[in-house]
Write an enzyme that holds these catalytic residues in place. Structure first.
Site, PDB file in Angstrom:
ATOM      1  N   SER A  91       0.840  -1.196   0.000  1.00  0.00           N
ATOM      2  CA  SER A  91       0.000   0.000   0.000  1.00  0.00           C
ATOM      3  C   SER A  91       0.876   1.247   0.000  1.00  0.00           C
ATOM      4  O   SER A  91       1.827   1.347   0.784  1.00  0.00           O
ATOM      5  CB  SER A  91      -0.911   0.021   1.230  1.00  0.00           C
ATOM      6  OG  SER A  91      -1.554   1.280   1.338  1.00  0.00           O
TER       7      SER A  91
ATOM      8  N   THR B  13      -2.764  -0.502  -5.376  1.00  0.00           N
ATOM      9  CA  THR B  13      -3.011   0.779  -6.035  1.00  0.00           C
ATOM     10  C   THR B  13      -1.715   1.419  -6.528  1.00  0.00           C
ATOM     11  O   THR B  13      -0.630   1.154  -6.013  1.00  0.00           O
ATOM     12  CB  THR B  13      -3.723   1.754  -5.080  1.00  0.00           C
ATOM     13  OG1 THR B  13      -2.973   1.871  -3.871  1.00  0.00           O
ATOM     14  CG2 THR B  13      -5.123   1.262  -4.767  1.00  0.00           C
TER      15      THR B  13
END
Length: 348
Positions: free
Chosen positions: A183, A249
């Site tokens: 992350s 992401t």
């Protein structure tokens, strides 16, 4: 059509995180059993696209990605939507609020979401208690994965202890586990995408992971250096019941130049490239869950053709609505019957 023409405009008129939590709250509301039956009635013609991995049966390859149901509050609902499995979390050992708002926004033109959530979590103990309560009336009919992470203020040198604590809470609850080391919203976390760290992590988790052994996967970033990825693959292939989730992401700036991560269509090609790389480097020996930019059956099939055994959706679910997972399954079933695509579904 009802979702895109009526419900989505209403939801998209609300602040994104509020809208998200509102929907999750509805799934945990006392009237949910009625809602569950209503949803289930829509899935009567849902095709079976079974997949076996790690000795575990997945009724179909379409899963809900981590980050959507961080605390497992909608656990009973996901199979009703047509999902073949669900990954809850990221769960941290101790409760934490995550990063300050604004920390979530929609980018409709890009088919993307931006977030800087930073692992908001009710903590491992509370989430584990919730799962135990849910399981009292029977386990879900789909596999449940647990995505585990570190608390923001845990020093990097103590990170493994955080993963051990989380794993210990959920060892008998999760069907498989995903270690989040990618992350962009937790300082220093991506620096753990290293061969040596993963060696130490598996050395510490393996003694806890027995009788029966639960599959342990690693989730990587879309911008990981290939030399680091190659080292991670070496570690994974030396262990049993492992896999990889591709990908998290993409680092990007949001409102006011705030650091965060993009999900959705901007990840599609990056994810595909990494899936192909892993498939080639491991000669297909490592189970892959493909994530990023799945908005259609074409996108889903591309992931599987590239080498993904399972796929997960998040942003596409937000934009396409509650019927999306079931519709994906129906379209994949149609593709399975075509001569040019059938071989992909027969690779088992």
């Amino acid at each position: 059509m009802i979702y895109k023409s009526f419900l989505r405009p209403i939801l998209f008129s609300l602040e994104p995180e509020y809208a998200h939590n509102l929907c999750l709250g509805l799934l945990s509301h006392p009237f949910y059993p009625f809602f569950h039956k209503l949803l289930a009635s829509f899935q009567k013609d849902l095709p079976l696209l079974p997949k076996e991995l790690w000795g575990m049966q997945f009724p179909n390859p379409v899963g809900l990605a981590a980050g959507f149901d961080k605390n497992g509050v909608g656990l009973r609902a996901w199979e009703s939507f047509g999902f073949g499995f669900v990954e809850i979390g990221t769960v941290t050992p101790l409760p934490q609020e995550g990063n300050p708002a604004p920390r979530l926004c929609r980018l409709p033109k890009e088919g993307a979401l931006w977030n800087s959530l930073g692992f908001p979590s009710q903590g491992a103990q509370r989430v584990a208690e919730r799962l135990k309560k849910v399981f009292l009336s029977g386990r879900p009919k789909i596999p449940v994965g647990i995505n585990i992470g570190k608390n923001r203020h845990t020093p990097l040198e103590e990170t493994i202890e955080d993963y051990k604590k989380c794993f210990s809470y959920f060892k008998d609850l999760g069907d498989f586990f995903v270690v989040n080391v990618s992350s962009p919203n937790t300082p220093g976390l991506k620096s753990l995408q290293q061969k040596r760290f993963l060696e130490l992590l598996f050395d510490r988790l393996n003694p806890l992971n027995s009788s029966p052994r639960k599959p342990l996967l690693v989730k990587i970033a879309p911008d990981i250096e290939l030399k680091n990825l190659a080292g991670i693959l070496e570690v994974l292939l030396r262990n049993e019941s492992v896999g990889i989730v591709i990908a998290n992401t993409l680092p990007a700036k949001g409102p006011g130049g705030k650091e965060g991560g993009l999900s959705g269509k901007p990840l599609r090609e990056l994810s595909l490239g990494l899936i192909r790389f892993v498939k080639k480097e491991t000669a297909g020996r490592l189970p892959i869950i493909g994530v990023g930019g799945i908005f259609s059956s074409k996108d889903a099939f591309e992931k599987m053709e590239a080498g993904a055994d399972l796929i997960e959706i998040f942003t596409g679910f937000v934009y396409n609505g509650p019927s999306f997972p079931a519709n994906l399954c129906r379209e994949l079933e149609r593709l399975r019957k075509t001569p040019q695509c059938s071989a992909i579904f027969l690779q088992d």
